[in-house]
Structure formats: C-alpha cells, structure tokens
Design an enzyme around this catalytic site. Sequence first.
Site, mmCIF file in Angstrom:
data_model
loop_
_atom_site.group_PDB
_atom_site.id
_atom_site.type_symbol
_atom_site.label_atom_id
_atom_site.label_comp_id
_atom_site.label_asym_id
_atom_site.label_seq_id
_atom_site.Cartn_x
_atom_site.Cartn_y
_atom_site.Cartn_z
ATOM 1 N N GLU A 100 1.002 -1.043 -0.096
ATOM 2 C CA GLU A 100 0.086 0.067 0.106
ATOM 3 C C GLU A 100 0.688 1.308 0.062
ATOM 4 O O GLU A 100 2.234 1.237 0.441
ATOM 5 C CB GLU A 100 -1.076 -0.253 1.204
ATOM 6 C CG GLU A 100 -0.193 -0.326 2.602
ATOM 7 C CD GLU A 100 0.714 0.245 3.469
ATOM 8 O OE1 GLU A 100 0.937 1.303 3.313
ATOM 9 O OE2 GLU A 100 2.221 -0.704 3.286
ATOM 10 N N GLU B 65 4.903 -0.601 1.850
ATOM 11 C CA GLU B 65 4.202 -0.438 -0.133
ATOM 12 C C GLU B 65 4.687 -2.483 -0.123
ATOM 13 O O GLU B 65 4.648 -2.866 -1.562
ATOM 14 C CB GLU B 65 6.515 0.147 -0.042
ATOM 15 C CG GLU B 65 5.613 1.229 -0.350
ATOM 16 C CD GLU B 65 7.576 1.656 -1.125
ATOM 17 O OE1 GLU B 65 8.084 0.935 -1.377
ATOM 18 O OE2 GLU B 65 7.789 3.309 0.194
#
Length: 365
Positions: A186, A329
């Site tokens: 994310e 991430e």
Amino acid sequence: MNKMFDFVRKENRRITMREWLEEYRAERLDEGAMELCRKKWDSIAKPLHSLGMLEDYLVQIAGISGSANISLEKKGLIVMCADNGVVEEGVTQTGQEVTAIVTDNFLTGQATAAVLCKKAGADIFPVDIGVASDTCALNRKVAYGTKNIAREWAMTRKQALQALKTGCDMVGELAAKGYRILATGEMGIGNTTTSSALACAYLHQEPEKMTGRGAGLSSAGLEKKIQVIKKALELHLPKCRDAVDVLAAVGGLDIAGLAGVFLGGAKYRVPIVIDGFISAVAALTAVQICKECRDFMLASHISKEPATRLVLETLSLEAALHCNMCLGEGTGAVTLFPLLDMACEVYQKMSTFDDISVEAYQPLT
C-alpha cells in the site's frame, strides 16, 4: 470507551450481503493436494520437516492451488495507493503530496518495493484506487482520497464495496495471466491512523494499545494521533452496522482495496502474502467479511507497529520473518518471495531417499 464496541460484539455477522458476497464465496483448501505435498517433503533426502515453515508454506500453497506440483515462477505485488483525509489533523510527519510521488515512483523503479521486486523476480502493479491527484498508476480510482475520519465517515458504504470489488477483480485479472502468488502493499500517507482505528474496532482494543508512530512521529505527535483515533471511533462506531460500515467509517480506500485482494485470493485460489500492519488489518477486514479467506493468506513478517502481532494472532497466522521492518509498500511481503523460491527449488529438484538408496527418516512417536 468499551461501550462503543458493543455493536461489534452483538452484530459481527461476517456480513451476509447475499446480493454481493455470493460472488466472493471462498472454497476450502484441497486436503488431497496438501497430503501429497507433505508426502513429497517427507520423501526428500533430508531430516523430516527440517525446513520448518518453508515446508508449511508450500503445503498450504498446494492446498490453495489444488496441486502438489508447485510453481511460483510468476509472482506479483499489488500496491493499493490512496490518500486519507485524516492527514488534515496533523497525524503524519509528511504531507499528502508524497502519496502521488511514491505512487508514480513504483513505475519508474525508484520506490523501495520496486527495487525489491526487480531483485525477487516479481512484477509490480501499483493501483490508483484513491490518490488525491491523478497519477500514472493503473487507474481504478474510487474517489480522490477519503474524508477526514475525525469529522465524518471516510467514504460511503457504496465506495467501500466498490473498492473491495476492485481488489478482488485485480486478483482475477492477474490469475488469468498466470500469476501463481501475489503480495500485498500500500501507499497512502496517514494510513497507519486508519489501520489503527480499524484494528481497535475489530479487536475491541483501546487506541493506546493499537497505535504506533507510523513513518516517524514524535511522542507528542503519537499522542495526537491516538486522540484523533479515539474521536473518530466515538463519533462513528455507534452508527455502524457491520464490518463494511466500520471500513467505510474509519478505514481507507487502500485498505479496502487490499481487503478485496484477500477476498480475491480465496475466490481465484491464489495465495496472497500479507505485508506489515496495514496489510494485516486489510486481511483482518477480509476475514470479518468472509472468514474462509484466511486459509488463502500467508504472513510474511512482524512489523514494528505495535498491533501487528495481535492482528496476526487473531488471524491464527505466524510470520516467518522478524526483521524489525516498518516501511510498507509490500516490502516485507516481497522479501518472503526468495525464501519461497528456495523452498520450491528443494521441493522440485532435490533427490529422494529412494534416489540415493538411503533408508528414509521415520516420524518420532
């Protein structure tokens, strides 16, 4: 404050929503494929279960895919990118503009997750599900960011369901292209605040226990973040009917999209790797909606965020890596890929006891 969680205890229905959830119904793991995988591991010329969790992961993957002939050559990382209106409350160290910058950096190879994906032989798929500005990522935008949870619901229920469907459909698209395993990541400034709020609501915990420093808050900043989460929970939870309402009220589009990815893993029989805290909260959200999808998840690492361990324990999942990471991430999830590749190499290519004419190890009783 405990009274605000009463609705969850009384109405945590794993959401029927027959007109919508029927499409996402999960199948069970293939026990036959898992047993064949275990027998093959036991036949390999090494001490029984000596690769520990690496063997367990492959057994689970066999159950997910329905085959003991395991190949993980085609791997991908789905990164859901979205902005969070709660940034207005000063709960982050950086500004909202960073979300769009990093989202584009996934495509140029300048983001950390992109570098790790290249090394791990995985493709990266950044998805703009709710960035506040236009980006070069795959455009699946539900809204230009969410609202400020300290004042109003982050999104409508319809938007939450749309984001869930977006994540599920993304898995379907990649499964059709031959991807055998997917990691979750994310990007969204402020999303440790929304994740902590969701974790508090689903696990009936106080914000002081579930809230961390995110990308680097001072002690004063952390206290402010906790107070913002308390305010949001007190304001919105009494009006929530079920887990999707909670997601819409205090969550984010990135988390909703990732929750959809986990639902998609169960629908399309693709193993989905959990990253850190935010990804784990998305996995927890998915299980609130469809408890069976838990069997299609693999935990990668224990994040530094304080609530991660409790979330994984609630999911009855154990992470293999303890690297003290907190980058997000999808970096932790991708870091698991090389270990799985090495496990596959042993599983596929190592000699058996019969091959080398050695008596096999026998299970101890």
